[in-house]
Scaffold this active site. Structure first.
Site, PDB file in Angstrom:
ATOM      1  N   LYS A 232       5.700  -4.788  -4.266  1.00 22.58           N
ATOM      2  CA  LYS A 232       7.243  -4.323  -4.358  1.00 22.58           C
ATOM      3  C   LYS A 232       7.611  -4.404  -2.524  1.00 22.58           C
ATOM      4  O   LYS A 232       8.714  -5.001  -2.474  1.00 22.58           O
ATOM      5  CB  LYS A 232       7.695  -3.041  -4.706  1.00 22.58           C
ATOM      6  CG  LYS A 232       9.028  -2.862  -4.875  1.00 22.58           C
ATOM      7  CD  LYS A 232       9.807  -3.601  -5.862  1.00 22.58           C
ATOM      8  CE  LYS A 232      11.033  -3.427  -6.043  1.00 22.58           C
ATOM      9  NZ  LYS A 232      11.732  -4.684  -6.539  1.00 22.58           N
TER      10      LYS A 232
ATOM     11  N   CYS B 152       0.863  -1.155   0.077  1.00 19.69           N
ATOM     12  CA  CYS B 152      -0.116   0.103   0.080  1.00 19.69           C
ATOM     13  C   CYS B 152       1.030   1.168  -0.078  1.00 19.69           C
ATOM     14  O   CYS B 152       1.992   1.298   0.818  1.00 19.69           O
ATOM     15  CB  CYS B 152      -0.713   0.127   1.035  1.00 19.69           C
ATOM     16  SG  CYS B 152      -2.046  -1.194   1.241  1.00 19.69           S
TER      17      CYS B 152
ATOM     18  N   ASN C 134      -1.569   2.115   5.823  1.00 20.26           N
ATOM     19  CA  ASN C 134      -0.819   1.517   5.370  1.00 20.26           C
ATOM     20  C   ASN C 134      -0.197   0.582   6.499  1.00 20.26           C
ATOM     21  O   ASN C 134       0.061   0.941   7.455  1.00 20.26           O
ATOM     22  CB  ASN C 134       0.403   1.923   4.482  1.00 20.26           C
ATOM     23  CG  ASN C 134       1.666   0.611   4.268  1.00 20.26           C
ATOM     24  OD1 ASN C 134       1.333  -0.481   3.992  1.00 20.26           O
ATOM     25  ND2 ASN C 134       2.788   1.276   4.080  1.00 20.26           N
ATOM     26  N   GLY C 135      -0.727  -0.786   6.615  1.00 24.30           N
ATOM     27  CA  GLY C 135      -0.224  -1.489   7.745  1.00 24.30           C
ATOM     28  C   GLY C 135      -1.238  -2.416   8.147  1.00 24.30           C
ATOM     29  O   GLY C 135      -2.406  -2.666   7.246  1.00 24.30           O
TER      30      GLY C 135
ATOM     31  N   ARG D 251       3.737  -0.368  -4.966  1.00 23.67           N
ATOM     32  CA  ARG D 251       3.585  -0.803  -3.545  1.00 23.67           C
ATOM     33  C   ARG D 251       2.298  -1.795  -3.375  1.00 23.67           C
ATOM     34  O   ARG D 251       1.917  -2.369  -2.336  1.00 23.67           O
ATOM     35  CB  ARG D 251       3.595   0.197  -2.578  1.00 23.67           C
ATOM     36  CG  ARG D 251       4.898   1.079  -2.507  1.00 23.67           C
ATOM     37  CD  ARG D 251       4.586   2.075  -1.524  1.00 23.67           C
ATOM     38  NE  ARG D 251       4.638   1.568  -0.114  1.00 23.67           N
ATOM     39  CZ  ARG D 251       5.834   1.499   0.844  1.00 23.67           C
ATOM     40  NH1 ARG D 251       6.896   1.641   0.240  1.00 23.67           N
ATOM     41  NH2 ARG D 251       5.485   0.976   1.780  1.00 23.67           N
TER      42      ARG D 251
ATOM     43  N   TRP E 183      -2.564  -2.667  -1.661  1.00 27.28           N
ATOM     44  CA  TRP E 183      -2.804  -4.124  -1.726  1.00 27.28           C
ATOM     45  C   TRP E 183      -3.330  -4.877  -0.841  1.00 27.28           C
ATOM     46  O   TRP E 183      -3.368  -4.726   0.364  1.00 27.28           O
ATOM     47  CB  TRP E 183      -1.163  -4.202  -1.489  1.00 27.28           C
ATOM     48  CG  TRP E 183      -0.773  -5.802  -1.941  1.00 27.28           C
ATOM     49  CD1 TRP E 183      -0.377  -6.242  -3.186  1.00 27.28           C
ATOM     50  CD2 TRP E 183      -0.574  -6.777  -0.905  1.00 27.28           C
ATOM     51  NE1 TRP E 183      -0.093  -7.549  -2.990  1.00 27.28           N
ATOM     52  CE2 TRP E 183      -0.116  -7.965  -1.803  1.00 27.28           C
ATOM     53  CE3 TRP E 183      -0.976  -6.754   0.305  1.00 27.28           C
ATOM     54  CZ2 TRP E 183       0.039  -9.275  -0.926  1.00 27.28           C
ATOM     55  CZ3 TRP E 183      -0.621  -8.298   1.200  1.00 27.28           C
ATOM     56  CH2 TRP E 183      -0.247  -9.227   0.340  1.00 27.28           C
TER      57      TRP E 183
ATOM     58  N   LYS F 204      11.948 -15.671 -10.588  1.00 27.63           N
ATOM     59  CA  LYS F 204      11.709 -14.595 -11.674  1.00 27.63           C
ATOM     60  C   LYS F 204      10.784 -14.998 -12.332  1.00 27.63           C
ATOM     61  O   LYS F 204       9.855 -14.284 -12.914  1.00 27.63           O
ATOM     62  CB  LYS F 204      13.043 -14.115 -12.337  1.00 27.63           C
ATOM     63  CG  LYS F 204      14.161 -13.297 -11.667  1.00 27.63           C
ATOM     64  CD  LYS F 204      13.648 -11.975 -11.434  1.00 27.63           C
ATOM     65  CE  LYS F 204      12.877 -11.763 -10.304  1.00 27.63           C
ATOM     66  NZ  LYS F 204      13.663 -11.654  -8.855  1.00 27.63           N
TER      67      LYS F 204
ATOM     68  N   GLU G  16      16.550 -18.374  -7.817  1.00 25.61           N
ATOM     69  CA  GLU G  16      16.439 -17.008  -8.213  1.00 25.61           C
ATOM     70  C   GLU G  16      15.874 -17.005  -9.678  1.00 25.61           C
ATOM     71  O   GLU G  16      14.797 -16.182  -9.867  1.00 25.61           O
ATOM     72  CB  GLU G  16      17.617 -16.157  -8.151  1.00 25.61           C
ATOM     73  CG  GLU G  16      17.543 -14.739  -8.736  1.00 25.61           C
ATOM     74  CD  GLU G  16      16.054 -13.983  -8.093  1.00 25.61           C
ATOM     75  OE1 GLU G  16      15.865 -14.396  -6.921  1.00 25.61           O
ATOM     76  OE2 GLU G  16      16.007 -12.969  -8.758  1.00 25.61           O
TER      77      GLU G  16
ATOM     78  N   GLU H  77       7.003 -15.393 -10.962  1.00 22.11           N
ATOM     79  CA  GLU H  77       6.502 -13.953 -10.460  1.00 22.11           C
ATOM     80  C   GLU H  77       5.998 -13.300 -11.435  1.00 22.11           C
ATOM     81  O   GLU H  77       4.764 -12.562 -11.353  1.00 22.11           O
ATOM     82  CB  GLU H  77       7.130 -13.298  -9.429  1.00 22.11           C
ATOM     83  CG  GLU H  77       8.439 -12.447  -9.878  1.00 22.11           C
ATOM     84  CD  GLU H  77       8.940 -11.946  -8.719  1.00 22.11           C
ATOM     85  OE1 GLU H  77       8.444 -11.426  -7.795  1.00 22.11           O
ATOM     86  OE2 GLU H  77      10.284 -11.867  -8.736  1.00 22.11           O
TER      87      GLU H  77
ATOM     88  N   HIS I 268      15.627 -37.146  -6.772  1.00 24.07           N
ATOM     89  CA  HIS I 268      15.119 -37.553  -5.453  1.00 24.07           C
ATOM     90  C   HIS I 268      13.698 -37.411  -5.585  1.00 24.07           C
ATOM     91  O   HIS I 268      13.017 -37.381  -4.531  1.00 24.07           O
ATOM     92  CB  HIS I 268      15.758 -36.977  -4.314  1.00 24.07           C
ATOM     93  CG  HIS I 268      17.321 -37.321  -4.092  1.00 24.07           C
ATOM     94  ND1 HIS I 268      17.581 -38.678  -3.971  1.00 24.07           N
ATOM     95  CD2 HIS I 268      18.208 -36.730  -4.524  1.00 24.07           C
ATOM     96  CE1 HIS I 268      18.934 -38.701  -3.628  1.00 24.07           C
ATOM     97  NE2 HIS I 268      19.594 -37.330  -4.321  1.00 24.07           N
TER      98      HIS I 268
END
Ligand code: AGP
Length: 614
Positions: free
Chosen positions: A609, A2, A106-107, A27, A80, A491, A487, A494, A510
């Site tokens: 983000k 947010c 925000n929170g 955000r 968000w 990428k 990584e 997402e 395995h």
């Protein structure tokens, strides 16, 4: 998570709020809104516009139903979702029952259900499913002679985290902001005052910004602001000068921020390395750590803690510390660290890594480590961020603003900083001057290593076309290529929404190898560094299951041609830096797959983000 913005000054608030929200859209972007304090028929009122979707949708709503240009005070929010689906009624700002107070937040209000029940019992009706709406009603319920006293009284009932901005039609010449756990930055140029969740909306007005600390509340008026504590004590916070070109947060001709940030990486690495490598001593100088050689020598072990991409950089770092410095080092996911009651002691060094410096779990891990008496330091990109400030000692990446939700240049600089830290520790503990010089020279190559991969962009795009229609993919690697494989898979998933898994190359057999067939590509991270031969054997195993293979290999390694024509080359380099060019190849591959699939690359669904909730 947010973004909040507020403007109070002599000019029309709406365009300034929208411009600020666009800078904070990374955000969160499922809905947005603004509230203005505006004169209507001689009286001040709160005017509200909210819309589902990105800021463009809000702008269209404002074009269709404009708000008065006379309003010079307002707040805005890009969301968000945490409590309640993305919808107009759940979008911020939220209004009090009498419609005269507007709040952006925000929170997370942890006790919102309890507060909601209490407010409902007193006749307040809720129009949204959010936790935030309780704040607007609580401020009305706790009305005092001044807005700041009303907000302060309301916040006494609140458990949880918040960064808030509040305006009231009854106090049209001021705005109240407060912080506990979610970032709030204020800037004023003498005539206009702005507040935001980060510096980006403020730098066009002033480069002198003030970060609130937890427990701060501030009264904003046009051209000035006063900070006090929630218990009403006077508070003084030093302003920070932001060395940030506002143009750095624009796309600069690239189709997406992510692509721009991938191509900025040679320069980001140059900025990150500048002045920190001392070739003659084979050492690194990292003054932000404020550690003397005897401090480093007295540490018995290291714990690196982080989330997501930063976690994978930390995994790389744990290998580098053990290899170069001979100090036991382990990586721990920050949410695990904060709740697992890990063993740390005064001779444990805890390194928290966070691009944003605001990730809730990493911040909590920093606090837990400090509580247990560990020596804590941070590796952050955002200057003045909460983790950087609370850790007290640390290293900034100097990667420049990273706007794309998928982290790219921050990861590379995190790996570079961890290598430099491992070198510094190594030279203090067991690494010879000659070995140190060899590492410094390897590090100095980094910008050019990256350039050589960027030069293969068209080729990587052509390879991406072959896998863009798949539904699953695997990434494999061992040693320093294991975090690189993890990584790469992150990428791809997402931004392309293609299911991808990163595995240790030896682990595939395995279990996951059962999933391989001719429709499941395997991306093998296999440059010519220790472990190469073993990974070649694992590639053979994949080919035997008919899986198409893409190999990221060193220049001159012809052994890979036996398996595939889809080879991305990196120049020969030291194993300690090999992950960096390999990950650049993975970034471009993921980028092109997502682009070919038509996905919204900079703002992937469900992501934000800065993850400021746990
Ligand atoms: C990276 O591409 C992701 N968006 C995500 O995993 C991110 O790295 C993670 O949320 C941690 O963020 P931080 O570095 O700001 O703490």
């Amino acid at each position: 998570m947010c973004g909040i913005v507020g403007y109070i000054g002599p000019n029309s608030a709406t365009p300034r709020l929208i411009a600020g929200l666009r800078k904070l859209e990374y955000r969160g972007y499922d809905s947005s809104g603004i509230a203005l304090v505006a004169p209507v028929n001689g009286n001040n009122e709160i005017l509200l516009r909210r819309e589902v979707g990105k800021i463009d949708a809000l702008q269209r709503e404002l074009d269709t139903h404009p708000l008065t240009a006379d309003a010079t005070v307002g707040i805005g929010h890009t969301r968000w979702a945490t409590h309640g689906v993305p919808s107009v009624r759940n979008a911020h700002p939220h209004l009090s029952r009498n419609g005269r107070i507007a709040v952006v937040h925000n929170g997370i209000i942890d006790n919102y259900q309890e507060l909601r029940a209490q407010l409902t019992a007193r006749g307040f009706e809720f129009r949204s499913e959010t936790d935030t709406e309780v704040l607007a009603h609580l401020i009305e319920l706790n009305s005092a002679d001044t807005l700041v006293d009303s907000v302060r009284a309301a916040l006494r009932h609140v458990q949880g985290t918040f960064g808030i901005a509040v305006v009231s039609a009854d106090f049209p010449d001021e705005m109240i902001v407060a912080r506990r756990g979610s970032p709030i930055v204020i800037g004023s140029n003498g005539t206009e005052t702005l507040v935001a969740s980060d510096v980006a909306p403020i730098v066009p007005y002033t480069t002198s910004v003030t970060f609130l600390d937890d427990g701060d509340i501030a009264i904003l008026t046009p051209g000035r602001f006063e900070i006090r504590s929630l218990s009403n004590a006077s508070v003084s916070r030093e302003p920070t000068s932001v060395d940030w070109d506002p143009g750095a947060a624009e796309k600069g001709g690239f189709e997406h921020f992510m692509l721009k940030e991938i191509f900025e990486q040679p320069e980001a690495l140059e900025n990150c390395l500048r002045g920190r490598l001392i070739e003659a001593d084979g050492a690194a100088k990292l003054s932000g750590l404020r550690l003397e050689p005897r401090d480093i020598a007295s540490l018995s072990n290291l714990v690196i803690t982080a989330c997501g991409t930063s976690y994978y950089a930390g995994l790389h770092g744990s290998y580098a510390f053990e290899q170069l410095a001979g100090i036991p080092a382990r990586i721990e996911q920050a949410a695990e660290f904060r709740y697992r009651n890990p063993i740390v002691s005064p001779d444990t060094g805890v390194i928290a890594i966070s691009q944003s410096g605001e990730t809730a779990d990493t911040l909590a891990a920093v606090r837990e480590a400090a509580r247990k008496g560990a020596l804590v330091c941070s590796i952050c990109n955002v200057v003045g961020s909460t983790i950087a400030r609370e850790a007290g000692r640390g290293i900034y990446l100097h990667a420049g603003p990273e706007i794309g939700v998928a982290s790219t240049k921050a990861f590379l600089c995190q790996v570079a900083v961890l290598n430099m830290m491992a070198l510094l520790f190594g030279r203090t503990r067991r690494l010879s001057n000659a070995e140190g010089i060899c590492i410094v020279r390897a590090m100095q190559q980094l910008p050019n290593l990256v350039r050589s991969v960027l030069a293969q962009n068209d080729r990587i795009c052509a390879i991406a076309e072959k896998i863009a229609g798949c539904t699953d993919a695997f990434y494999i690697g061992r040693g320093y290529m294991y975090p690189a494989a993890l990584e790469g898979a992150l990428k791809l998933k997402e931004i392309s929404y293609l299911h991808a898994e990163g595995y240790h190359a030896a682990e595939l057999k395995h279990g996951p190898i059962a999933l391989l067939d001719e429709h499941v590509p395997v991306i093998a991270c296999a440059p010519s560094i220790p472990g190469h031969d073993k990974t070649m054997g694992n590639i053979q195993e994949c080919r035997a299951r008919k899986a198409p293979v893409i190999v990221i290999a060193s220049e001159g390694d012809e052994s890979v041609s036996a398996f595939t024509e889809d080879v991305i080359r990196i120049p020969a380099c030291h194993e300690i830096v090999a992950a960096i060019p390999v990950v650049v190849a993975e970034q471009l591959l993921a980028y092109h797959v997502a682009r070919l699939r038509g996905e919204p690359i900079d703002q992937p669904r469900n992501l934000a983000k800065s993850v400021t909730v746990e």
